[in-house]
Design a protein around this motif. Structure first.
Motif, PDB file in Angstrom:
ATOM      1  N   GLY A  12       0.827  -1.221   0.000  1.00 39.16           N
ATOM      2  CA  GLY A  12       0.000   0.000   0.000  1.00 39.16           C
ATOM      3  C   GLY A  12       0.851   1.255   0.000  1.00 39.16           C
ATOM      4  O   GLY A  12       0.575   2.219   0.717  1.00 39.16           O
ATOM      5  N   ALA A  13       1.874   1.270  -0.867  1.00 40.28           N
ATOM      6  CA  ALA A  13       2.861   2.372  -0.844  1.00 40.28           C
ATOM      7  C   ALA A  13       2.500   3.519  -1.770  1.00 40.28           C
ATOM      8  O   ALA A  13       3.271   4.457  -1.910  1.00 40.28           O
ATOM      9  CB  ALA A  13       4.245   1.826  -1.210  1.00 40.28           C
ATOM     10  N   ASN A  14       1.312   3.463  -2.384  1.00 40.60           N
ATOM     11  CA  ASN A  14       0.971   4.504  -3.363  1.00 40.60           C
ATOM     12  C   ASN A  14       0.405   5.767  -2.740  1.00 40.60           C
ATOM     13  O   ASN A  14       0.373   6.800  -3.392  1.00 40.60           O
ATOM     14  CB  ASN A  14      -0.017   3.959  -4.410  1.00 40.60           C
ATOM     15  N   THR A  36       5.136  -1.130  -3.244  1.00 39.03           N
ATOM     16  CA  THR A  36       4.143  -1.970  -3.915  1.00 39.03           C
ATOM     17  C   THR A  36       2.745  -1.385  -3.759  1.00 39.03           C
ATOM     18  O   THR A  36       2.447  -0.684  -2.794  1.00 39.03           O
ATOM     19  CB  THR A  36       4.164  -3.423  -3.378  1.00 39.03           C
ATOM     20  N   ALA A  37       1.911  -1.692  -4.739  1.00 42.22           N
ATOM     21  CA  ALA A  37       0.527  -1.187  -4.723  1.00 42.22           C
ATOM     22  C   ALA A  37      -0.323  -2.067  -5.633  1.00 42.22           C
ATOM     23  O   ALA A  37       0.199  -2.720  -6.541  1.00 42.22           O
ATOM     24  CB  ALA A  37       0.485   0.258  -5.210  1.00 42.22           C
ATOM     25  N   GLY A  42       0.107   4.135  -9.503  1.00 43.17           N
ATOM     26  CA  GLY A  42      -0.244   5.145  -8.504  1.00 43.17           C
ATOM     27  C   GLY A  42       0.917   5.564  -7.623  1.00 43.17           C
ATOM     28  O   GLY A  42       0.773   6.460  -6.800  1.00 43.17           O
ATOM     29  N   ILE A  43       2.075   4.916  -7.761  1.00 47.18           N
ATOM     30  CA  ILE A  43       3.239   5.289  -6.934  1.00 47.18           C
ATOM     31  C   ILE A  43       3.748   6.648  -7.417  1.00 47.18           C
ATOM     32  O   ILE A  43       4.018   6.829  -8.608  1.00 47.18           O
ATOM     33  CB  ILE A  43       4.374   4.241  -7.064  1.00 47.18           C
ATOM     34  N   ALA A  44       3.884   7.586  -6.483  1.00 45.28           N
ATOM     35  CA  ALA A  44       4.258   8.960  -6.855  1.00 45.28           C
ATOM     36  C   ALA A  44       5.605   8.982  -7.565  1.00 45.28           C
ATOM     37  O   ALA A  44       6.532   8.244  -7.192  1.00 45.28           O
ATOM     38  CB  ALA A  44       4.325   9.823  -5.595  1.00 45.28           C
ATOM     39  N   SER A  45       5.716   9.835  -8.578  1.00 43.96           N
ATOM     40  CA  SER A  45       6.967   9.896  -9.346  1.00 43.96           C
ATOM     41  C   SER A  45       8.120  10.391  -8.478  1.00 43.96           C
ATOM     42  O   SER A  45       9.274  10.036  -8.700  1.00 43.96           O
ATOM     43  CB  SER A  45       6.802  10.789 -10.569  1.00 43.96           C
ATOM     44  N   THR A  46       7.803  11.178  -7.421  1.00 44.02           N
ATOM     45  CA  THR A  46       8.874  11.631  -6.522  1.00 44.02           C
ATOM     46  C   THR A  46       9.545  10.432  -5.856  1.00 44.02           C
ATOM     47  O   THR A  46      10.737  10.433  -5.590  1.00 44.02           O
ATOM     48  CB  THR A  46       8.296  12.533  -5.415  1.00 44.02           C
ATOM     49  N   VAL A  47       8.761   9.407  -5.579  1.00 45.87           N
ATOM     50  CA  VAL A  47       9.305   8.198  -4.949  1.00 45.87           C
ATOM     51  C   VAL A  47       9.929   7.295  -6.005  1.00 45.87           C
ATOM     52  O   VAL A  47      11.080   6.853  -5.882  1.00 45.87           O
ATOM     53  CB  VAL A  47       8.183   7.442  -4.195  1.00 45.87           C
ATOM     54  N   SER A  48       9.174   7.013  -7.064  1.00 43.16           N
ATOM     55  CA  SER A  48       9.659   6.041  -8.044  1.00 43.16           C
ATOM     56  C   SER A  48      10.870   6.568  -8.808  1.00 43.16           C
ATOM     57  O   SER A  48      11.609   5.795  -9.419  1.00 43.16           O
ATOM     58  CB  SER A  48       8.542   5.647  -9.012  1.00 43.16           C
ATOM     59  N   ASN A  81       3.949  -4.532   6.426  1.00 45.16           N
ATOM     60  CA  ASN A  81       2.550  -4.786   6.076  1.00 45.16           C
ATOM     61  C   ASN A  81       1.747  -3.547   6.454  1.00 45.16           C
ATOM     62  O   ASN A  81       1.310  -3.387   7.601  1.00 45.16           O
ATOM     63  CB  ASN A  81       2.035  -6.005   6.843  1.00 45.16           C
ATOM     64  N   ASN A  82       1.578  -2.665   5.480  1.00 43.65           N
ATOM     65  CA  ASN A  82       0.890  -1.384   5.710  1.00 43.65           C
ATOM     66  C   ASN A  82      -0.501  -1.333   5.088  1.00 43.65           C
ATOM     67  O   ASN A  82      -1.391  -0.655   5.607  1.00 43.65           O
ATOM     68  CB  ASN A  82       1.752  -0.248   5.142  1.00 43.65           C
ATOM     69  N   ALA A  83      -0.740  -2.031   3.984  1.00 47.30           N
ATOM     70  CA  ALA A  83      -2.008  -1.923   3.253  1.00 47.30           C
ATOM     71  C   ALA A  83      -3.182  -2.192   4.185  1.00 47.30           C
ATOM     72  O   ALA A  83      -3.140  -3.114   5.003  1.00 47.30           O
ATOM     73  CB  ALA A  83      -2.036  -2.918   2.097  1.00 47.30           C
TER      74      ALA A  83
END
Ligand SMILES: NC(=O)c1ccc[n+]([C@@H]2O[C@H](COP(=O)([O-])OP(=O)(O)OC[C@H]3O[C@@H](n4cnc5c(N)ncnc54)[C@H](OP(=O)(O)O)[C@@H]3O)[C@@H](O)[C@H]2O)c1
Length: 239
Positions: A12-14, A36-37, A42-48, A81-83
């Motif tokens: 749930g990292a998005n 992961t998502a 949906g993962i922000a481009s700042t992160v990816s 495990n965040n999701a």
């Protein structure tokens, strides 16, 4: 656990807390983070855009999705495990389909992902599993009965994993935040901590070797009530 040079995977990292956890793990020196998502677009481009981030599809309720991620991320040492999902409703009147969705995501999904990655964490030990639970896993609030029950079950699974993995050199950590200012609680009038702060304190707790993390002021305050008088916390949260 030493987060520096670890290889982490966050579900749930998005958005929400998961996205902030990726940032904090990178800040703490993780050498790679699998962000992961369900929909990795949906993962922000700042992160990816960070060279240490690998973006992966992972739906915690879908065994084939989890298996596919575990086939790729064979170097993980720290699983987060965040999701999670929250369906509102009371024990007497809440929609049972929502109760089931919360259970399948928050309890069974957490266990499904953990089971898939335990052989990997064991092979790469020492390692850790960090489960994002909630203060209200320990005593429910009104109007979130299915969510609280699913998180209470995830709390229990966390304790079982801790006992069962004692000899695998895998720490099993539970984080118990109070309200966080994310989409999950949008529209709910409550005290909410900034997700950046909660993520920072969860990662700091892991680095400090804490087994139980109270990552915001509200949960830290409530923890002393809970530890001294569990029924007292139940009375407070039930209003
Ligand atoms: N917000 C709070 O007050 C609070 C307090 C205590 C604990 N927590 C816990 O903190 C964690 C993060 O929540 P949040 O506040 O960041 O909520 P959020 O903003 O609603 O984010 C939830 C995340 O979980 C993902 N997710 C949901 N179902 C999934 C599935 N089947 N497979 C993979 N990912 C899935 C969502 O992805 P999509 O974008 O695909 O839906 C999203 O990335 C949850 O475990 C939550 O229970 C939250």
């Amino acid at each position: 656990m030493n987060v520096k040079d670890s290889i982490a995977l966050v579900t749930g990292a998005n958005r929400g807390l998961g996205a902030r956890l990726v940032d904090q793990l990178l800040d703490a020196g993780a050498s790679k983070v699998y962000a992961t998502a369900r929909d990795p677009r949906g993962i922000a481009s700042t992160v990816s855009g960070d060279a240490r981030v690998s973006v992966l599809a992972l739906d915690v309720t879908d065994q084939s999705s989890v298996d596919a991620a575990a086939k790729v991320a064979t170097d993980v040492t720290l699983l987060v495990n965040n999701a999670g999902v929250l369906g509102f409703g009371s024990a007497l009147e809440g929609d049972l389909d929502l109760f089931q969705r919360d259970t399948l995501t928050n309890q069974i999904g957490l266990l499904r992902v953990s089971r898939a990655f335990i052989p990997i964490l064991t092979a790469n030990a020492p390692g850790a599993i960090v489960n994002v639970l909630t203060l209200i896993a320990l005593a429910p609030v009104v109007g979130m009965a299915g969510y609280c029950a699913s998180k209470a079950a995830a709390h229990s699974i966390t304790q079982s994993l801790r006992a069962e993995l004692r000899d695998n050199d895998i720490e099993v950590v539970g984080a118990y935040p109070g309200g966080i200012d994310t989409d999950m609680l949008a529209g709910v009038d409550a005290e909410k901590a900034a997700p950046e702060v909660v993520a920072e304190r969860i990662v700091a707790g892991v680095v400090a070797g804490q087994t139980v993390i109270w990552p915001d002021d509200a949960s830290a305050g409530a923890s002393s009530v809970y530890l001294g008088d569990p029924m007292g916390l139940e009375r407070v949260l039930a209003g």
